[in-house]
Write an enzyme that holds these catalytic residues in place. Sequence first.
Site, PDB file in Angstrom:
ATOM      1  N   LEU A 216       0.845  -1.139  -0.053  1.00 45.44           N
ATOM      2  CA  LEU A 216       0.009  -0.009   0.186  1.00 45.44           C
ATOM      3  C   LEU A 216       1.047   1.116  -0.168  1.00 45.44           C
ATOM      4  O   LEU A 216       1.971   1.353   0.598  1.00 45.44           O
ATOM      5  CB  LEU A 216      -1.030  -0.033   1.154  1.00 45.44           C
ATOM      6  CG  LEU A 216      -1.948  -1.133   1.473  1.00 45.44           C
ATOM      7  CD1 LEU A 216      -2.695  -0.970   2.726  1.00 45.44           C
ATOM      8  CD2 LEU A 216      -2.954  -1.100   0.256  1.00 45.44           C
ATOM      9  N   ASP A 217       0.459   2.349  -0.552  1.00 44.06           N
ATOM     10  CA  ASP A 217       1.265   3.576  -0.629  1.00 44.06           C
ATOM     11  C   ASP A 217       1.249   3.822   0.910  1.00 44.06           C
ATOM     12  O   ASP A 217       0.572   3.489   1.676  1.00 44.06           O
ATOM     13  CB  ASP A 217       0.394   4.700  -1.481  1.00 44.06           C
ATOM     14  CG  ASP A 217       0.365   4.266  -2.904  1.00 44.06           C
ATOM     15  OD1 ASP A 217       1.104   3.552  -3.392  1.00 44.06           O
ATOM     16  OD2 ASP A 217      -0.608   4.815  -3.539  1.00 44.06           O
ATOM     17  N   ARG A 218       2.300   4.760   1.013  1.00 52.05           N
ATOM     18  CA  ARG A 218       2.576   5.347   2.503  1.00 52.05           C
ATOM     19  C   ARG A 218       1.474   5.702   3.173  1.00 52.05           C
ATOM     20  O   ARG A 218       1.524   5.314   4.632  1.00 52.05           O
ATOM     21  CB  ARG A 218       3.732   6.168   2.385  1.00 52.05           C
ATOM     22  CG  ARG A 218       4.211   6.811   3.917  1.00 52.05           C
ATOM     23  CD  ARG A 218       5.132   7.899   3.685  1.00 52.05           C
ATOM     24  NE  ARG A 218       4.342   9.167   3.059  1.00 52.05           N
ATOM     25  CZ  ARG A 218       4.918  10.217   2.896  1.00 52.05           C
ATOM     26  NH1 ARG A 218       6.559  10.360   3.153  1.00 52.05           N
ATOM     27  NH2 ARG A 218       4.286  11.165   2.400  1.00 52.05           N
TER      28      ARG A 218
END
Length: 323
Positions: A137-139
């Site tokens: 997942l993105d940050r």
Amino acid sequence: MSIRIQRESEVTPAVAGRRLDQAAAELFPDFSRSRLQRWIRDGRLTVDHATRAPREPVREGERLRLDAEVEPEGDWQPVEMALRIIHEDADILVIDKPTGLVVHPAAGHADDTLLNGLLARYPELAQVPRAGIVHRLDRDTTGLLVVARTLAAQTVLVAAMQRHDVSREYRAIVNGVPISGRTIDRPLGRHPRDRQRMAVLEAGGREAVTHYRVLERYRAHALLQVQLETGRTHQIRVHLAEAGFPVTGDPAYGGRVRLPKHPTPELTACLRGFGRQALHAFRLSFVHPGSGETVAFEAPMPEDMEALLATLRADRDEGGDVP
């Protein structure tokens, strides 16, 4: 102690014609390109049992076979951190990732990632490629991730991801009010000028399919249920922005803060202070690599998104009709 890796995959139309090392990176995504190139040169990764150079193109229907030894990867350091474990058994972990946590070490994040935290809590993951991480997942995207605790479990889960057999459902708060749901089928690739971003690329992009439907409407925003059919980098964020409904708070694709006419002061402050994309991996479902049964997990909406939704609802009730 090294681990023996044996895998096989057929060249699909999506990667046919690409260099062998590029196709291998697509078909065996849990290994780095440099590692795969080394295995190709060493004859550990073959095409229809024959060795080829990394630059040679592959054809649809050919079979890539990998038979290699894996040593523990990198110099990653275990770092103690709090992890939200939703589920744990001998084969898998399911984690609810908070905002701000990078999944895998990269430039600027060498020892403060989910991978470092996993190694501290589960030292045996040092023997599994990427410490068992199957997807990312993105940050600043919150929600569910599955981690494999064994090489066998990772092999099964990676294959399921490649077949699109893992169901990933998100919740997204977006700018604008869609009339109805739709399917977005637009190929994605690296932005031609900004390499930190992704973009819709009709020529040279990779297949990307996103489904969404509207759960709630507000005066200038909406809550969407989003289903991924493929899992490209920034896929939901780029697709929704391309459709005219960027994810609220998205620093890369969201544009300016969107306000309805005569917003409540609370809504103005909430939207202007919302510092990340309002995107949450809500539900994850897949066939368990150990039991063979379908399992499903859900993660409640994080507090910041719940607060934003409550403020949007209050503004809608006070401000009148929804478009």
